[in-house]
Motif scaffolding. Sequence first.
Motif, short mmCIF file in Angstrom:
data_model
loop_
_atom_site.label_atom_id
_atom_site.label_comp_id
_atom_site.label_asym_id
_atom_site.label_seq_id
_atom_site.Cartn_x
_atom_site.Cartn_y
_atom_site.Cartn_z
N GLY A 25 9.49 -3.14 0.36
CA GLY A 25 8.57 -3.03 1.50
C GLY A 25 8.52 -4.30 2.33
N GLN A 26 8.08 -4.16 3.58
CA GLN A 26 8.00 -5.29 4.51
C GLN A 26 6.86 -6.23 4.10
N LEU A 44 3.57 -5.80 5.91
CA LEU A 44 2.71 -4.67 5.53
C LEU A 44 1.89 -5.02 4.29
N LYS A 45 2.52 -5.68 3.33
CA LYS A 45 1.78 -6.04 2.11
C LYS A 45 0.69 -7.07 2.44
N VAL A 60 4.45 -0.71 -2.04
CA VAL A 60 4.42 0.25 -0.92
C VAL A 60 4.95 1.59 -1.43
N VAL A 72 2.75 7.41 3.77
CA VAL A 72 2.66 5.98 3.44
C VAL A 72 1.35 5.70 2.70
N SER A 90 12.63 1.78 0.18
CA SER A 90 11.38 1.71 0.93
C SER A 90 11.39 2.60 2.19
N SER A 128 11.01 0.95 8.62
CA SER A 128 10.17 -0.21 8.98
C SER A 128 9.21 0.10 10.12
N GLN A 140 6.21 1.33 8.62
CA GLN A 140 5.50 0.22 7.97
C GLN A 140 4.73 -0.60 9.02
N GLU A 141 5.36 -0.79 10.20
CA GLU A 141 4.68 -1.56 11.24
C GLU A 141 3.45 -0.79 11.76
#
Length: 390
Positions: free
Chosen positions: A72-73, A76-77, A100, A250, A273, A276, A279-280
């Motif tokens: 995961g990015q 995001l975490k 994630v 997600v 994952s 992205s 995730q953003e």
Amino acid sequence: MKQFEQSDALKRLPEQFFAKLAAKVNRYKEEGHDIINLGQGNPDQPTPQHIIQTLQSSAEKPEYHKYPPFRGQPFLKQAVAEFYKREFDVTIDPEQEVAVLFGGKAGLVEVSQCLLNKGDKALMPDPGYPDYWSGVAMAEAEMHPMPLLEENDFLPDYEAISEEDFRKAKLMFLNYPNNPTAAQATESFFEDTIKRANEHDICVVHDFAYGAIGFDGKKPISFLEVDGAKDVGIEIYTMSKTYNMAGWRVGFAIGNPSVIQSINLLQDHLYVSLFSGIQEAAAEALLGSQKCVEDLNHMYESRRSVLIEGLKDIGWNVKAPAGSFFTWLKVPESFTSETFADYLLEEAKVVVAPGNGFGTYGEGYVRAGLLTSEDRLREAVSRIEKLDLF
Ligand SMILES: Cc1ncc(COP(=O)(O)O)c(C=O)c1O
């Protein structure tokens, strides 16, 4: 055509109880009936615009067209850590304590595969969300039901679990605000849970899917808010309900680093994952304006009043939910959960989920969701009134 046989692991999967109900509802729809479907848990509102716009612009970024980082990015975490600090005053290490997920469902199934061996026991809320059962079955572990009874405010009674069952248990699933009973947990209940988990080396998995939906000014409690929680467990949080992102898939597992590492390890072998851009957008949801969440909570609260007050007015003695977007309604005495759900569908064209689909102790109840407009909820009440049941 050859018929290839399923693995034993697949054969162990529990039957999808609600698939049968969905097929029946579809038949009625195809016949042209006007069905009011209160049987499902699919949020009816769209994802807020600022989240969609973030996905739109991030889709243009060439770097996002490549494989994302396996785990995961980092942004995001970091956003998850900031969200937990802001909402629950919980401090989280974004790299060690966040995994994630492709939605909460994935994590809830994965965690059993990460921690359970053949013959191990998992303590399971009954009634409970059926996806917990799937991972346990795949791991060849066994379920030990913890009845959620109205007289205990739908919290498990730990005194009713024998020492031996506690000793054999490796995992415990909890879920508050609860699907299907709509109950909320208390801090003292979580404190007691942590004590028992410490005594018996049990990993607690708290499913916080409805963490944003609490009524009468009672904000749901995160398990991780309570001292010592991270020592004994994890929480699973999803974007599906809080931000109407059920289709985006997600969510996160947060908490005990050893469990998070295990989930990450399993996922290293299954996926690379999420896209992205998603995730953003998820990070934007967590860190951007929370007015959409406030508005959503108000909307469910006012739908709740329409349905509960309406049902009370027609003489059905029902209890108001404390959280989640469900109501848990006791069926009239001459019915079972299933005969009552069938009766409402056939005679009123109103769909509710029979409580026994959530476990033995769901018998005697049906679950009705608040996922349609106030007008449709009023219409459902008026159709039920015409049946002259109360
Ligand atoms: C109690 C509970 N947990 C988890 C989930 C899974 O949500 P998702 O996989 O969309 O994150 C749901 C969805 O309905 C739910 O009701």
